[in-house]
Design an enzyme around this catalytic site. Structure first.
Site, short mmCIF file in Angstrom:
data_model
loop_
_atom_site.label_atom_id
_atom_site.label_comp_id
_atom_site.label_asym_id
_atom_site.label_seq_id
_atom_site.Cartn_x
_atom_site.Cartn_y
_atom_site.Cartn_z
N CYS A 194 1.87 -5.09 -24.16
CA CYS A 194 1.74 -4.05 -22.96
C CYS A 194 1.90 -4.34 -21.46
O CYS A 194 0.82 -5.15 -21.15
CB CYS A 194 0.08 -3.49 -23.51
SG CYS A 194 -0.18 -1.97 -22.28
N CYS A 242 -0.98 -2.91 -19.38
CA CYS A 242 -2.47 -3.61 -19.51
C CYS A 242 -2.52 -4.87 -18.93
O CYS A 242 -3.51 -5.42 -18.39
CB CYS A 242 -2.72 -3.64 -21.11
SG CYS A 242 -2.50 -2.39 -22.05
N ASP A 243 -1.28 -5.66 -19.14
CA ASP A 243 -1.45 -7.27 -18.64
C ASP A 243 -0.54 -7.52 -17.61
O ASP A 243 -0.59 -8.68 -17.16
CB ASP A 243 -1.05 -7.90 -20.04
CG ASP A 243 -2.18 -7.86 -21.05
OD1 ASP A 243 -3.30 -7.38 -20.97
OD2 ASP A 243 -1.82 -7.93 -22.03
#
Length: 300
Positions: A132, A135-136
């Site tokens: 992701c 996300c990261d």
């Protein structure tokens, strides 16, 4: 007969359990993995969940679980083998032979990321290997990253990371991308994006963190992060006979989380939706219980 059986104890399932308890519904959560908290456990850091920045995914999942258990939510370790629709109820069959009858079902079994299946991948999960970019991606500011895949997700991830990373490598095993041509053209114009087609990753290297990747042409590229965007596999095998899935295997449901089958509600990544994040999964869990509560009241 129970009011609701919640299948899955990721963020969506645990949120549903919390709201079911608050609604005074007779409910149980069934989870096949011991103390499982879903895909979130594999995230090294979650920086976009409001109020809890910087928490690692495992700890955030544990906090959700502790919240639910603290309210007295019943969570059972059980693998569901069949969901059978009766006229006014469902029968949930488990691997241990137990059958549970319930008025409604909240299906929150989530998805699993399709893997590359190369050496180093499993060892370096959450240590530089991610699924992701949203996300990261922020953890790779000013660093080098590789995105693997050829669809819209891979192209969008590469474009997103190009604003964050010093260098982005977009690697696709075929000559042509399946994703939007417009996005591909944008990427081709960026000086910090290198596109490699007809190329496969053979190995992800590093000990405690990702150091690089080895390609099938024998070359090695030094990167700090590897973002795999080669598809998702929804965990919907149990629902195939119920005629509620789209062509990709996701449960067709709108923002009220109601499926086309009366009494079956769906929450989290397994639902047809444009954004699959922890925050949307948690929201789905709450909405699914609200819809289930309305359905139960209608039965009465």
């Amino acid at each position: 007969m129970l009011d609701v059986v919640i299948i899955g104890s990721g963020p969506a399932g645990l949120s549903a359990a919390i709201y079911a308890k608050r609604a005074n519904l007779d409910a149980v959560v069934l989870e096949k993995e011991y103390l499982g908290t879903g895909q979130i456990a594999y995230s090294s850091r979650v920086d976009n969940y409001p109020g809890l920045p910087g928490k690692d995914g495992y700890s955030l999942g544990e906090a959700f679980l502790e919240h639910a258990e603290g309210l007295g939510v019943t969570i059972e370790e059980a693998e569901v083998t069949a969901i059978t629709k009766k006229e006014q109820s469902f029968v949930i069959s488990c691997e241990d032979g137990k059958n549970i009858e319930t008025k409604t079902v909240v299906y929150a079994a989530g998805c699993q990321n399709r893997r590359l299946g190369v050496p180093g991948e499993e060892k370096l999960l959450a240590k530089g290997v991610s699924f992701c970019a949203v996300c990261d991606g922020a953890f790779y500011k000013g660093k080098k990253a590789a995105v693997i895949g050829g669809g819209d997700t891979a192209l969008d991830d590469a474009l997103y990371l190009s604003d964050i990373c010093e260098q982005v490598y977009l690697i696709h095993r075929r000559a042509e991308f399946r994703g939007a041509e417009k996005t591909k053209k944008k990427l081709e114009e960026l000086s910090n994006v290198t596109i490699l087609t007809n190329t496969r990753v053979q190995e992800i290297i590093g000990e405690d963190k990702v150091d690089g990747i080895i390609l099938d042409n024998g070359g090695t590229i030094a990167v700090d992060g590897v973002f795999e965007a080669v598809g998702m596999i929804p965990n919907t095998e149990l629902l195939k006979s119920l005629d509620v899935l789209d062509e990709k295997g996701y449960v067709i449901a709108g923002e009220d989380c109601s499926s086309s089958l009366a009494g079956l509600f769906v929450a989290g990544d397994v639902r047809t939706k444009s954004l699959r994040q922890v925050v949307t999964a948690v929201a789905d869990g709450a909405v699914a219980i609200q819809s289930a509560t309305g359905y139960i009241k209608g039965m009465e």
